[in-house]
Structure formats: C-alpha cells, structure tokens
Design an enzyme around this catalytic site. Structure first.
Site, PDB file in Angstrom:
ATOM      1  N   ARG A 190       0.771  -1.192   0.123  1.00 21.77           N
ATOM      2  CA  ARG A 190      -0.220  -0.010   0.004  1.00 21.77           C
ATOM      3  C   ARG A 190       0.804   1.283  -0.080  1.00 21.77           C
ATOM      4  O   ARG A 190       1.951   1.351   0.548  1.00 21.77           O
ATOM      5  CB  ARG A 190      -0.725   0.099   1.263  1.00 21.77           C
ATOM      6  CG  ARG A 190      -1.788   1.014   1.292  1.00 21.77           C
ATOM      7  CD  ARG A 190      -2.948   0.721   2.551  1.00 21.77           C
ATOM      8  NE  ARG A 190      -3.623  -0.438   2.162  1.00 21.77           N
ATOM      9  CZ  ARG A 190      -4.241  -1.207   3.160  1.00 21.77           C
ATOM     10  NH1 ARG A 190      -3.486  -1.207   4.451  1.00 21.77           N
ATOM     11  NH2 ARG A 190      -4.776  -2.493   2.707  1.00 21.77           N
ATOM     12  N   ASN A 219      -0.662  -1.056  13.458  1.00 24.84           N
ATOM     13  CA  ASN A 219      -0.129  -2.106  12.359  1.00 24.84           C
ATOM     14  C   ASN A 219       1.064  -2.611  13.066  1.00 24.84           C
ATOM     15  O   ASN A 219       1.959  -1.992  13.470  1.00 24.84           O
ATOM     16  CB  ASN A 219       0.323  -1.450  11.137  1.00 24.84           C
ATOM     17  CG  ASN A 219      -0.591  -0.777  10.318  1.00 24.84           C
ATOM     18  OD1 ASN A 219      -1.564  -1.598   9.931  1.00 24.84           O
ATOM     19  ND2 ASN A 219      -0.698   0.395  10.197  1.00 24.84           N
ATOM     20  N   ASP A 271       4.728  -4.721   6.617  1.00 27.10           N
ATOM     21  CA  ASP A 271       3.635  -4.799   7.302  1.00 27.10           C
ATOM     22  C   ASP A 271       3.432  -6.479   7.575  1.00 27.10           C
ATOM     23  O   ASP A 271       3.282  -7.246   6.674  1.00 27.10           O
ATOM     24  CB  ASP A 271       2.249  -4.400   6.379  1.00 27.10           C
ATOM     25  CG  ASP A 271       1.086  -4.683   7.070  1.00 27.10           C
ATOM     26  OD1 ASP A 271       0.605  -5.884   7.508  1.00 27.10           O
ATOM     27  OD2 ASP A 271       0.176  -3.629   7.088  1.00 27.10           O
ATOM     28  N   ASP A 276       0.775  -7.884   8.808  1.00 26.85           N
ATOM     29  CA  ASP A 276      -0.624  -8.545   9.046  1.00 26.85           C
ATOM     30  C   ASP A 276      -1.267  -8.300  10.207  1.00 26.85           C
ATOM     31  O   ASP A 276      -2.317  -7.802  10.054  1.00 26.85           O
ATOM     32  CB  ASP A 276      -0.568 -10.109   8.643  1.00 26.85           C
ATOM     33  CG  ASP A 276      -0.035 -10.423   7.488  1.00 26.85           C
ATOM     34  OD1 ASP A 276       0.007  -9.848   6.360  1.00 26.85           O
ATOM     35  OD2 ASP A 276       0.953 -11.312   7.677  1.00 26.85           O
ATOM     36  N   ASP A 302      -3.022  -6.519  13.463  1.00 28.99           N
ATOM     37  CA  ASP A 302      -3.398  -5.078  13.664  1.00 28.99           C
ATOM     38  C   ASP A 302      -4.138  -5.242  15.052  1.00 28.99           C
ATOM     39  O   ASP A 302      -4.821  -6.137  15.382  1.00 28.99           O
ATOM     40  CB  ASP A 302      -4.512  -4.741  12.622  1.00 28.99           C
ATOM     41  CG  ASP A 302      -3.749  -4.613  11.321  1.00 28.99           C
ATOM     42  OD1 ASP A 302      -2.513  -4.209  10.790  1.00 28.99           O
ATOM     43  OD2 ASP A 302      -4.096  -5.488  10.238  1.00 28.99           O
ATOM     44  N   ASP A 305      -6.759 -10.015  12.267  1.00 32.54           N
ATOM     45  CA  ASP A 305      -5.958 -10.502  11.063  1.00 32.54           C
ATOM     46  C   ASP A 305      -5.079 -11.549  11.492  1.00 32.54           C
ATOM     47  O   ASP A 305      -3.932 -11.938  11.131  1.00 32.54           O
ATOM     48  CB  ASP A 305      -5.208  -9.512  10.268  1.00 32.54           C
ATOM     49  CG  ASP A 305      -6.466  -8.617   9.524  1.00 32.54           C
ATOM     50  OD1 ASP A 305      -7.538  -8.886   9.552  1.00 32.54           O
ATOM     51  OD2 ASP A 305      -5.850  -7.094   9.261  1.00 32.54           O
ATOM     52  N   GLU A 353      -4.497 -14.131   8.876  1.00 28.13           N
ATOM     53  CA  GLU A 353      -3.717 -13.556   7.658  1.00 28.13           C
ATOM     54  C   GLU A 353      -2.277 -13.706   8.188  1.00 28.13           C
ATOM     55  O   GLU A 353      -1.419 -14.225   7.352  1.00 28.13           O
ATOM     56  CB  GLU A 353      -3.952 -12.283   7.461  1.00 28.13           C
ATOM     57  CG  GLU A 353      -3.760 -11.714   5.927  1.00 28.13           C
ATOM     58  CD  GLU A 353      -4.032 -10.266   5.898  1.00 28.13           C
ATOM     59  OE1 GLU A 353      -3.421  -9.700   5.153  1.00 28.13           O
ATOM     60  OE2 GLU A 353      -4.742  -9.481   6.377  1.00 28.13           O
TER      61      GLU A 353
END
Length: 182
Positions: A27, A91, A107, A109, A111, A124, A127
């Site tokens: 991102r 994050n 990152d 994953d 959070d 997450d 994830e």
C-alpha cells in the site's frame, strides 16, 4: 557551501510505502505531512490522502489521522480523528526506514484496532498465520512481533504517547497551523 538536509522537515510532504515480507508492495500513501522528525520518531498527518492498494485500487482517506512511526518498535499507529472520538489502527510492522523515495516498512498483517470507547480488538490473526507459513517468518520475527503486541497493549492501557488525548490535540493543532501556511 550549503549543508545538505538530512531528511524531511516539518511541513514537508512524504510518501509512505508498506511492503509484505516477500518484498511486494502492499500500500502507498501520497502526501503525508511531516509534523515532527527526531532520531527515532516520525509523526505525520494524513488528511484526504490518496492511498493506492497493491492491486491498483485507489481511495482517499476520509478524516485527518495522526501517524506515528518509531525506529525501534515493531508497530506504527494511525490515530483517526472522527466526530465520535479518536479511533486507532495499529499495524504490527517492522521499524521504518526513510530514504529519498519514501518512509518504508514491512507490514506483518496483525493489527490492533482501538475504538473511541477504549474497546480493543486484535485483527487478522489468520492472515498472519497464513503469511507466516507462506513466507517463512522466522521464530525471531514471531517472538519480536508478539513481544511488541504486549508493548502496544501496555501503551493503550496507560494512554501512552499517541494514545493520550493531549498528544492528539497537540499534533492535530500543529497540523492545522502548518496547513494554514501552505
């Protein structure tokens, strides 16, 4: 002879790029205003900032958000200033690096979301486990991230740093002051 600047100054705009563990771009935030830099910390503000996702989708942030990055902690904090109070999106991520192109981090994953009423949610986890297996997160990385979740929760509980209303008031006021000069 003029000295070369060592990085962004308050009022400058920078790009923020998050990556995944495999090195792929995740991102990008364009035009984050720098409010403060020090040896270890960068504080900025996103306000109607253009965000580009890894799949090319683009969107604009809806409200002002104070962003906090640290060179030693494995998390960064986004404090979204909304009508019903401040919401936080934290994050779990590598410490940031800053080069001429952007502020960059990986990152990981996981959070932590904090609602205006103080409710906290760890997000997450599935994830994180999926990517950890896919990209072979090391045992050290896993240990560091889990230790940093504990640090982050302690900051939240004790309203430390970005989790203090005074902090938000000071930095949002500074953002408004710098914006008027633009």
């Amino acid at each position: 002879m003029a000295r070369e600047a060592k990085g962004p100054k308050e009022g400058d705009f920078i790009t923020i790029k998050s990556y995944k563990h495999d090195g792929s771009l995740h991102r990008t935030w364009r035009d984050t205003m720098v409010l403060k830099t020090s040896e270890n910390v960068l504080i900025g503000c996103n306000d109607h900032t253009l965000v580009t996702e890894d799949d090319g989708r683009r969107w604009v942030t809806r409200e002002p958000a104070i962003v906090y990055f640290h060179k030693h902690y494995w998390f960064n904090i986004v404090a979204m200033i909304r009508d019903n109070g401040v919401s936080y999106y934290c994050n779990l991520a590598s410490p940031y690096v800053l080069d001429k192109e952007a502020l960059k981090y990986i990152d990981y994953d996981l959070d932590v979301k904090v609602f205006p009423d103080g409710e906290r949610r760890l997000l997450d986890v599935d994830e994180y486990e999926e990517h950890g297996a896919q990209w072979h997160y090391s045992a050290d990385t896993d240990r560091i991230l889990k230790a940093n979740v504990k640090v982050l929760v302690d900051w939240i509980k004790h309203k430390k740093g970005p989790f203090s209303q005074d902090y938000i008031d000071i930095w949002y006021s500074r953002y408004q002051e710098l914006s008027r000069r633009q």
